[in-house]
Design a protein around this motif. Sequence first.
Motif, PDB file in Angstrom:
ATOM      1  N   THR A 133      -4.529  29.446  51.978  1.00  0.00           N
ATOM      2  CA  THR A 133      -5.041  29.649  53.331  1.00  0.00           C
ATOM      3  C   THR A 133      -5.072  28.308  54.049  1.00  0.00           C
ATOM      4  O   THR A 133      -5.057  27.248  53.423  1.00  0.00           O
ATOM      5  CB  THR A 133      -6.458  30.265  53.374  1.00  0.00           C
ATOM      6  N   SER A 134      -5.130  28.383  55.363  1.00  0.00           N
ATOM      7  CA  SER A 134      -5.218  27.185  56.198  1.00  0.00           C
ATOM      8  C   SER A 134      -6.400  27.328  57.154  1.00  0.00           C
ATOM      9  O   SER A 134      -6.952  28.420  57.327  1.00  0.00           O
ATOM     10  CB  SER A 134      -3.933  26.987  57.001  1.00  0.00           C
ATOM     11  N   ILE A 135      -6.755  26.211  57.755  1.00  0.00           N
ATOM     12  CA  ILE A 135      -7.823  26.238  58.762  1.00  0.00           C
ATOM     13  C   ILE A 135      -7.388  25.451  59.992  1.00  0.00           C
ATOM     14  O   ILE A 135      -6.552  24.551  59.913  1.00  0.00           O
ATOM     15  CB  ILE A 135      -9.166  25.682  58.227  1.00  0.00           C
ATOM     16  N   ARG A 295      -8.522  22.786  72.586  1.00  0.00           N
ATOM     17  CA  ARG A 295      -7.587  21.797  72.055  1.00  0.00           C
ATOM     18  C   ARG A 295      -7.730  21.714  70.539  1.00  0.00           C
ATOM     19  O   ARG A 295      -8.838  21.593  70.017  1.00  0.00           O
ATOM     20  CB  ARG A 295      -7.880  20.436  72.695  1.00  0.00           C
ATOM     21  N   ILE A 296      -6.615  21.817  69.825  1.00  0.00           N
ATOM     22  CA  ILE A 296      -6.661  21.723  68.360  1.00  0.00           C
ATOM     23  C   ILE A 296      -6.969  20.289  67.959  1.00  0.00           C
ATOM     24  O   ILE A 296      -6.301  19.345  68.390  1.00  0.00           O
ATOM     25  CB  ILE A 296      -5.325  22.175  67.738  1.00  0.00           C
ATOM     26  N   VAL A 297      -8.004  20.129  67.123  1.00  0.00           N
ATOM     27  CA  VAL A 297      -8.382  18.799  66.642  1.00  0.00           C
ATOM     28  C   VAL A 297      -8.169  18.656  65.140  1.00  0.00           C
ATOM     29  O   VAL A 297      -8.128  17.539  64.626  1.00  0.00           O
ATOM     30  CB  VAL A 297      -9.840  18.464  67.004  1.00  0.00           C
ATOM     31  N   THR A 298      -8.057  19.766  64.423  1.00  0.00           N
ATOM     32  CA  THR A 298      -7.791  19.741  62.984  1.00  0.00           C
ATOM     33  C   THR A 298      -6.922  20.933  62.622  1.00  0.00           C
ATOM     34  O   THR A 298      -7.165  22.048  63.096  1.00  0.00           O
ATOM     35  CB  THR A 298      -9.097  19.815  62.152  1.00  0.00           C
ATOM     36  N   HIS A 299      -5.924  20.700  61.792  1.00  0.00           N
ATOM     37  CA  HIS A 299      -5.164  21.790  61.188  1.00  0.00           C
ATOM     38  C   HIS A 299      -4.759  21.328  59.804  1.00  0.00           C
ATOM     39  O   HIS A 299      -4.136  20.272  59.654  1.00  0.00           O
ATOM     40  CB  HIS A 299      -3.935  22.166  62.005  1.00  0.00           C
ATOM     41  N   ALA A 300      -5.117  22.104  58.770  1.00  0.00           N
ATOM     42  CA  ALA A 300      -4.853  21.657  57.400  1.00  0.00           C
ATOM     43  C   ALA A 300      -4.901  22.834  56.447  1.00  0.00           C
ATOM     44  O   ALA A 300      -5.383  23.923  56.783  1.00  0.00           O
ATOM     45  CB  ALA A 300      -5.889  20.605  56.981  1.00  0.00           C
ATOM     46  N   ASP A 301      -4.386  22.588  55.241  1.00  0.00           N
ATOM     47  CA  ASP A 301      -4.555  23.548  54.147  1.00  0.00           C
ATOM     48  C   ASP A 301      -6.029  23.656  53.805  1.00  0.00           C
ATOM     49  O   ASP A 301      -6.828  22.759  54.100  1.00  0.00           O
ATOM     50  CB  ASP A 301      -3.774  23.074  52.920  1.00  0.00           C
ATOM     51  N   TYR A 302      -6.406  24.745  53.122  1.00  0.00           N
ATOM     52  CA  TYR A 302      -7.823  24.908  52.774  1.00  0.00           C
ATOM     53  C   TYR A 302      -8.000  25.478  51.368  1.00  0.00           C
ATOM     54  O   TYR A 302      -8.045  24.722  50.401  1.00  0.00           O
ATOM     55  CB  TYR A 302      -8.534  25.764  53.825  1.00  0.00           C
ATOM     56  N   LEU A 303      -8.042  26.797  51.223  1.00  0.00           N
ATOM     57  CA  LEU A 303      -8.223  27.388  49.902  1.00  0.00           C
ATOM     58  C   LEU A 303      -6.920  27.292  49.112  1.00  0.00           C
ATOM     59  O   LEU A 303      -5.866  27.709  49.586  1.00  0.00           O
ATOM     60  CB  LEU A 303      -8.641  28.854  50.030  1.00  0.00           C
ATOM     61  N   LEU A 370       2.256  32.301  48.625  1.00  0.00           N
ATOM     62  CA  LEU A 370       2.642  33.577  49.212  1.00  0.00           C
ATOM     63  C   LEU A 370       1.564  34.643  49.063  1.00  0.00           C
ATOM     64  O   LEU A 370       1.490  35.577  49.862  1.00  0.00           O
ATOM     65  CB  LEU A 370       3.926  34.103  48.547  1.00  0.00           C
ATOM     66  N   TYR A 371       0.727  34.519  48.035  1.00  0.00           N
ATOM     67  CA  TYR A 371      -0.056  35.639  47.550  1.00  0.00           C
ATOM     68  C   TYR A 371      -0.956  36.286  48.592  1.00  0.00           C
ATOM     69  O   TYR A 371      -1.012  37.514  48.716  1.00  0.00           O
ATOM     70  CB  TYR A 371      -0.887  35.222  46.330  1.00  0.00           C
ATOM     71  N   LEU A 372      -1.678  35.509  49.374  1.00  0.00           N
ATOM     72  CA  LEU A 372      -2.613  36.079  50.354  1.00  0.00           C
ATOM     73  C   LEU A 372      -1.958  36.345  51.703  1.00  0.00           C
ATOM     74  O   LEU A 372      -2.624  36.802  52.628  1.00  0.00           O
ATOM     75  CB  LEU A 372      -3.821  35.163  50.535  1.00  0.00           C
ATOM     76  N   GLY A 373      -0.659  36.063  51.808  1.00  0.00           N
ATOM     77  CA  GLY A 373       0.055  36.407  53.029  1.00  0.00           C
ATOM     78  C   GLY A 373       0.229  35.283  54.016  1.00  0.00           C
ATOM     79  O   GLY A 373       0.740  35.505  55.122  1.00  0.00           O
ATOM     80  N   ASP A 374      -0.167  34.049  53.667  1.00  0.00           N
ATOM     81  CA  ASP A 374      -0.136  32.966  54.639  1.00  0.00           C
ATOM     82  C   ASP A 374       1.220  32.284  54.712  1.00  0.00           C
ATOM     83  O   ASP A 374       1.712  31.969  55.796  1.00  0.00           O
ATOM     84  CB  ASP A 374      -1.214  31.933  54.314  1.00  0.00           C
ATOM     85  N   ALA A 375       1.857  32.032  53.562  1.00  0.00           N
ATOM     86  CA  ALA A 375       3.115  31.297  53.550  1.00  0.00           C
ATOM     87  C   ALA A 375       4.288  32.214  53.876  1.00  0.00           C
ATOM     88  O   ALA A 375       4.216  33.434  53.739  1.00  0.00           O
ATOM     89  CB  ALA A 375       3.326  30.636  52.188  1.00  0.00           C
ATOM     90  N   SER A 376       5.388  31.610  54.282  1.00  0.00           N
ATOM     91  CA  SER A 376       6.614  32.327  54.631  1.00  0.00           C
ATOM     92  C   SER A 376       7.648  32.116  53.539  1.00  0.00           C
ATOM     93  O   SER A 376       8.022  30.972  53.248  1.00  0.00           O
ATOM     94  CB  SER A 376       7.154  31.812  55.969  1.00  0.00           C
ATOM     95  N   ALA A 377       8.120  33.199  52.940  1.00  0.00           N
ATOM     96  CA  ALA A 377       9.163  33.087  51.923  1.00  0.00           C
ATOM     97  C   ALA A 377      10.441  32.501  52.509  1.00  0.00           C
ATOM     98  O   ALA A 377      11.156  31.731  51.846  1.00  0.00           O
ATOM     99  CB  ALA A 377       9.427  34.455  51.300  1.00  0.00           C
ATOM    100  N   VAL A 378      10.753  32.846  53.748  1.00  0.00           N
ATOM    101  CA  VAL A 378      11.956  32.324  54.393  1.00  0.00           C
ATOM    102  C   VAL A 378      11.861  30.815  54.571  1.00  0.00           C
ATOM    103  O   VAL A 378      12.818  30.065  54.333  1.00  0.00           O
ATOM    104  CB  VAL A 378      12.196  33.035  55.737  1.00  0.00           C
ATOM    105  N   ARG A 379      10.702  30.329  54.972  1.00  0.00           N
ATOM    106  CA  ARG A 379      10.513  28.887  55.123  1.00  0.00           C
ATOM    107  C   ARG A 379      10.542  28.187  53.774  1.00  0.00           C
ATOM    108  O   ARG A 379      11.105  27.095  53.645  1.00  0.00           O
ATOM    109  CB  ARG A 379       9.200  28.596  55.839  1.00  0.00           C
TER     110      ARG A 379
END
Length: 413
Positions: A133-135, A295-303, A370-379
């Motif tokens: 997951t990401s935040i 305005r986005i101030v943080t974007h990162a991986d999380y769980l 991939l498991y929780l649906g966040d990542a893209s298999a194509v990417r």
Amino acid sequence: MNLEVRHVTASEFPDWTRALDTGFLRPPVMADEVVAGRLASTDLARTQGAFDNGRCVATFRSFTQELTVVGGAVLTADAISNVTVSPTHRRRGLLSRMMAADLTAARERGDAVATLIAAEYPIYGRYGFGPATSITEWSVDVPRAGLDPRWASPADGGRIDLVDGADIRKLGPEFHDRFRALQPGATDRDERWWQLNTGQAPSGHAWTEPFYAVYRSAAGEVEGLAVYTADSTWGDGKQPLNTASVRRLTALTPAAERALWRFICSIDWITTVRTGYRAPDDLLPYFLPDPRAARIVTHADYLWLRILDVVRALEARTYAVAGSLVLEIHDDGGPAAGRFRLDASPAGADCAPTTESPDIALGARELAALYLGDASAVRLAALGVLTEERPGAAAVAESLFRTARRPWCPDVF
């Protein structure tokens, strides 16, 4: 150097706590009552330390956690936390020894996955963990947002009440159980979590009493909770420039979520709202007449997630469409290694080892992503960390695993 890695005893726990705080650059002296409170909620059978001549120099702890997966099912997870190595004892393999012992015990218990919040990105991929997951955090310029200054209450018949910590300890657990059943990536909260996060139990860190807001529907049901603090900043000309910092905001419906954000943005003197860590596709910016005010101030991986039982994990979740896929999973002899056939649908899935030719090949880390649906298999295929063994298979994996809304874990542990 003779370094002993083993479980920690009750008498060693104060020293283990000192090493933990040292690793996280916190003052290494803590009140006895705080240490006692931590010990009371710690399973020493799942608490490891590395010792150099009797002094603790590395820490590691795990506990049982419930993780919501796609479709609403709950998996028992081995939640890993409090991982440190003192700066004097880095690069000696201490984390690898503690991690191996913990994951072995987790597999023996029958845990399907392991979870953690990674303080640093490069560390945990070598143990088969992937960012699941990401935040994203936004800073909202309230005067620019275009909100109606005459707003006073929700238009849907609901209401917002300010309550105190005692109310949250009563209302919160049942509400959170309803929320986490709807949110892939969410985890359970035990009684001590509610005590620590309402100031009832001392944490060893300065406690700032927040404001608690509850959204109730027109029928009187609790459908949203928000926790926030505010500073006291005034500019030239005696103009208020206060910032509201949201510690957490969760809701069961978009209406409840919209009402809570609208309430926070309408508080007198508040000119900036910091949202705290939200899902990357959070609705907040589009609740505003001018989304650019957020305005986005943080974007990162999380769980981060580690698959321990491929069959159980893949069968536990549902999938966006019906389809079949043969996965070749590389795990360097770990528990996820093997070839598996997945027959999936929105109603559920069957998964089993197979000798059929693989459609895609990927590592345990990529499977976790991939498991929780966040990542893209194509990417992942474009990045070269997922291999198409059959043309078009990455697109099939994309359609199966990706979710319409991104997973989100609202808690740190």
